[in-house]
Design a protein around this motif. Structure first.
Motif, mmCIF file in Angstrom:
data_model
loop_
_atom_site.group_PDB
_atom_site.id
_atom_site.type_symbol
_atom_site.label_atom_id
_atom_site.label_comp_id
_atom_site.label_asym_id
_atom_site.label_seq_id
_atom_site.Cartn_x
_atom_site.Cartn_y
_atom_site.Cartn_z
ATOM 1 N N GLU A 106 0.514 -0.945 -0.272
ATOM 2 C CA GLU A 106 -0.091 0.395 -0.013
ATOM 3 C C GLU A 106 0.729 1.119 -0.042
ATOM 4 O O GLU A 106 2.245 1.366 0.085
ATOM 5 C CB GLU A 106 -1.166 0.148 0.913
ATOM 6 N N ARG A 107 0.176 2.777 -0.467
ATOM 7 C CA ARG A 107 1.225 3.565 -0.836
ATOM 8 C C ARG A 107 1.134 4.688 0.852
ATOM 9 O O ARG A 107 1.804 5.464 0.270
ATOM 10 C CB ARG A 107 0.291 3.664 -2.272
ATOM 11 N N GLN A 108 0.022 4.491 0.926
ATOM 12 C CA GLN A 108 -0.632 5.433 2.125
ATOM 13 C C GLN A 108 0.413 5.456 3.873
ATOM 14 O O GLN A 108 0.491 4.618 3.767
ATOM 15 C CB GLN A 108 -1.820 5.511 2.812
ATOM 16 N N VAL A 109 0.724 6.628 4.227
ATOM 17 C CA VAL A 109 1.024 7.141 5.231
ATOM 18 C C VAL A 109 0.133 7.034 6.043
ATOM 19 O O VAL A 109 -0.206 8.098 5.882
ATOM 20 C CB VAL A 109 1.876 7.740 5.831
ATOM 21 N N GLY B 295 1.673 16.391 -2.467
ATOM 22 C CA GLY B 295 2.863 15.977 -3.242
ATOM 23 C C GLY B 295 3.420 14.938 -3.064
ATOM 24 O O GLY B 295 2.115 14.313 -4.447
ATOM 25 N N ASP B 296 4.238 14.036 -2.705
ATOM 26 C CA ASP B 296 4.327 12.906 -2.987
ATOM 27 C C ASP B 296 3.755 11.981 -2.347
ATOM 28 O O ASP B 296 3.927 10.093 -2.565
ATOM 29 C CB ASP B 296 5.971 12.327 -3.551
ATOM 30 N N LEU B 297 3.083 12.419 -0.901
ATOM 31 C CA LEU B 297 2.634 11.638 -0.024
ATOM 32 C C LEU B 297 1.856 11.087 -0.453
ATOM 33 O O LEU B 297 0.709 12.493 -0.844
ATOM 34 C CB LEU B 297 3.370 12.732 1.142
ATOM 35 N N TYR B 298 0.738 10.336 0.062
ATOM 36 C CA TYR B 298 -0.549 9.445 0.490
ATOM 37 C C TYR B 298 -0.643 9.734 1.470
ATOM 38 O O TYR B 298 0.073 8.565 2.429
ATOM 39 C CB TYR B 298 -1.176 8.555 -0.572
ATOM 40 N N THR B 299 -1.871 10.017 2.110
ATOM 41 C CA THR B 299 -1.883 9.789 3.763
ATOM 42 C C THR B 299 -3.724 8.970 3.668
ATOM 43 O O THR B 299 -4.293 10.188 3.163
ATOM 44 C CB THR B 299 -1.804 11.016 4.904
ATOM 45 N N SER B 300 -3.739 8.733 4.887
ATOM 46 C CA SER B 300 -5.079 8.482 5.539
ATOM 47 C C SER B 300 -5.038 7.868 7.205
ATOM 48 O O SER B 300 -3.807 8.374 7.538
ATOM 49 C CB SER B 300 -5.870 7.463 4.823
ATOM 50 N N GLY C 289 -13.043 5.582 -6.991
ATOM 51 C CA GLY C 289 -12.313 6.773 -7.530
ATOM 52 C C GLY C 289 -10.824 5.536 -7.867
ATOM 53 O O GLY C 289 -10.483 4.863 -6.612
ATOM 54 N N GLN C 290 -10.564 5.380 -8.924
ATOM 55 C CA GLN C 290 -8.832 4.240 -9.410
ATOM 56 C C GLN C 290 -7.730 4.360 -7.832
ATOM 57 O O GLN C 290 -7.594 5.733 -8.263
ATOM 58 C CB GLN C 290 -8.211 4.558 -10.795
ATOM 59 N N GLY C 291 -7.970 3.089 -6.930
ATOM 60 C CA GLY C 291 -7.166 3.378 -6.229
ATOM 61 C C GLY C 291 -7.097 3.742 -4.844
ATOM 62 O O GLY C 291 -6.342 3.282 -3.620
ATOM 63 N N ILE C 292 -8.612 3.712 -4.642
ATOM 64 C CA ILE C 292 -9.105 4.041 -3.024
ATOM 65 C C ILE C 292 -9.587 2.476 -2.521
ATOM 66 O O ILE C 292 -10.335 1.570 -3.563
ATOM 67 C CB ILE C 292 -10.070 4.635 -2.878
ATOM 68 N N TRP C 293 -9.434 2.448 -1.568
ATOM 69 C CA TRP C 293 -9.980 0.744 -0.465
ATOM 70 C C TRP C 293 -9.721 1.128 0.680
ATOM 71 O O TRP C 293 -9.228 0.596 1.830
ATOM 72 C CB TRP C 293 -8.069 0.222 -1.145
ATOM 73 N N PRO C 294 -11.304 1.517 0.579
ATOM 74 C CA PRO C 294 -12.049 1.333 2.237
ATOM 75 C C PRO C 294 -11.955 -0.085 2.825
ATOM 76 O O PRO C 294 -11.962 -1.064 2.040
ATOM 77 C CB PRO C 294 -13.245 1.965 2.416
ATOM 78 N N ALA C 295 -12.109 0.196 4.200
ATOM 79 C CA ALA C 295 -12.262 -1.680 4.614
ATOM 80 C C ALA C 295 -13.600 -1.385 5.697
ATOM 81 O O ALA C 295 -12.773 -0.843 6.493
ATOM 82 C CB ALA C 295 -11.057 -2.519 4.738
ATOM 83 N N PHE C 296 -13.961 -2.756 6.453
ATOM 84 C CA PHE C 296 -14.112 -2.655 7.445
ATOM 85 C C PHE C 296 -13.865 -4.002 8.459
ATOM 86 O O PHE C 296 -14.674 -5.096 7.723
ATOM 87 C CB PHE C 296 -15.919 -2.487 8.224
ATOM 88 N N ASN D 214 -10.344 1.828 8.434
ATOM 89 C CA ASN D 214 -8.607 2.144 7.745
ATOM 90 C C ASN D 214 -9.589 2.724 6.462
ATOM 91 O O ASN D 214 -10.572 2.445 5.773
ATOM 92 C CB ASN D 214 -7.803 1.751 7.754
ATOM 93 N N MET D 215 -8.979 3.785 5.824
ATOM 94 C CA MET D 215 -8.614 3.462 3.822
ATOM 95 C C MET D 215 -7.676 3.497 3.520
ATOM 96 O O MET D 215 -6.483 4.597 4.003
ATOM 97 C CB MET D 215 -9.565 4.504 3.527
ATOM 98 N N ALA D 216 -6.716 2.852 2.519
ATOM 99 C CA ALA D 216 -6.082 2.169 2.446
ATOM 100 C C ALA D 216 -5.995 2.939 0.801
ATOM 101 O O ALA D 216 -6.877 2.976 0.389
ATOM 102 C CB ALA D 216 -6.058 0.408 1.815
ATOM 103 N N ILE D 217 -4.733 2.796 0.112
ATOM 104 C CA ILE D 217 -4.432 3.958 -1.362
ATOM 105 C C ILE D 217 -3.452 2.677 -1.958
ATOM 106 O O ILE D 217 -2.308 2.985 -1.144
ATOM 107 C CB ILE D 217 -3.619 5.469 -1.299
ATOM 108 N N GLY D 218 -3.788 2.301 -2.988
ATOM 109 C CA GLY D 218 -2.976 1.291 -4.182
ATOM 110 C C GLY D 218 -2.935 -0.160 -3.706
ATOM 111 O O GLY D 218 -3.954 -0.363 -2.831
ATOM 112 N N GLY D 219 -1.920 -0.359 -3.561
ATOM 113 C CA GLY D 219 -1.828 -2.129 -3.315
ATOM 114 C C GLY D 219 -1.397 -3.048 -3.780
ATOM 115 O O GLY D 219 -2.680 -3.156 -5.268
#
Length: 257
Positions: free
Chosen positions: A61-64, A85-90, A115-122, A226-231
């Motif tokens: 995953e890409r997020q911090v 910038g170059d940082l994804y956060t969640s 949207g492409q790349g979004i990944w929410p979860a419970f 959580n909500m992850a990004i990419g991966g």
């Protein structure tokens, strides 16, 4: 016309039965997000990028994760994914060591980001994960949604028997799942786990041979949001034009006998 009437009656009977089943249990814990901040007696923040133990949170995953990518507003938990910038956060929160449950009807009401790349979860993890490790601990994914597959909801389980792979899984189409709020739940007991979307059953896991490797679901589990990004699952491509995206949670409730 007769067939239609019968179908409507059957659907009504099923809805009533499910409602009675859920309400037949006692509400033992709920989070309505009405306070000014998250209650630290119930919730933990998991921060960073997973390093050094599980960099990328085990999925590239890409997020911090930070404590700053959420707010409580109007009785809602709103997690916001950003690209700066170059940082994804969640944000990622858990009830580990604070609120853990064995069996019950466990439900979230939420509005999904898109949207492409979004990944929410419970989801839930076995409380013995620190001793046994994953996937021996087991994992229950009550809700996963990936923006690259619109109108689809994933409900899954991870076990040692599957070597952590998602073989005990179902993805179900819901044409309007991105519109408004929806409920995602499990009804879990010693024999089976049934997954629901908007009180509609979508998947049941009820193995006959309940060895530890097949059925680690006879112990307390804790909750993660959580909500992850990419991966590996949400990506790999991410559309940077979609940010910011919000994952809004109205409530989480746990019912037990």
């Amino acid at each position: 016309m007769k067939q239609l009437v019968v179908a409507v009656i059957c659907l009504s009977m099923f809805s009533t039965s499910l409602f009675a089943q859920k309400k037949g249990k006692q509400l033992v814990w709920e989070e309505n997000f009405t306070a000014a901040t998250l209650n630290d007696e119930d919730w933990n923040f998991e921060l960073g990028d997973g390093c050094p133990n599980i960099c990328g949170w085990g999925n590239n995953e890409r997020q911090v994760y930070t404590q700053e990518n959420h707010e409580l507003k109007d009785g809602q938990l709103i997690i916001t994914a950003k690209k700066e910038g170059d940082l994804y956060t969640s944000t990622r929160i858990t009830t580990q060591g604070k609120q853990e449950f064995q069996y019950g009807y466990i439900e979230i009401k939420a509005k999904l980001p898109t949207g492409q790349g979004i990944w929410p979860a419970f989801w839930m993890l076995g409380s013995n994960i620190t001793e046994k490790g994953w996937p021996w601990s087991g994992e229950i994914d009550i809700l996963e949604y990936v923006g690259k597959e619109p109108h689809m909801v994933y409900t899954s389980l991870h076990t040692q028997d599957s070597h952590g792979e998602t073989i005990n899984s179902k993805k179900t189409a819901f044409e309007n799942i991105e519109e408004g709020y929806h409920t995602f739940a499990i009804d879990w007991d010693a024999e089976r786990i049934i997954f629901f979307v908007d009180e509609q059953p979508v998947y049941t896991f009820a193995p006959e041979n309940k060895t530890e490797a097949v059925w680690p679901f006879d112990q307390p589990f804790y909750i993660l949001v959580n909500m992850a990004i990419g991966g590996n699952f949400g990506g790999p491509e991410v559309d940077d034009t979609i940010f910011p995206q919000q994952y809004s949670i109205d409530y989480i409730k746990v019912y037990q006998y």
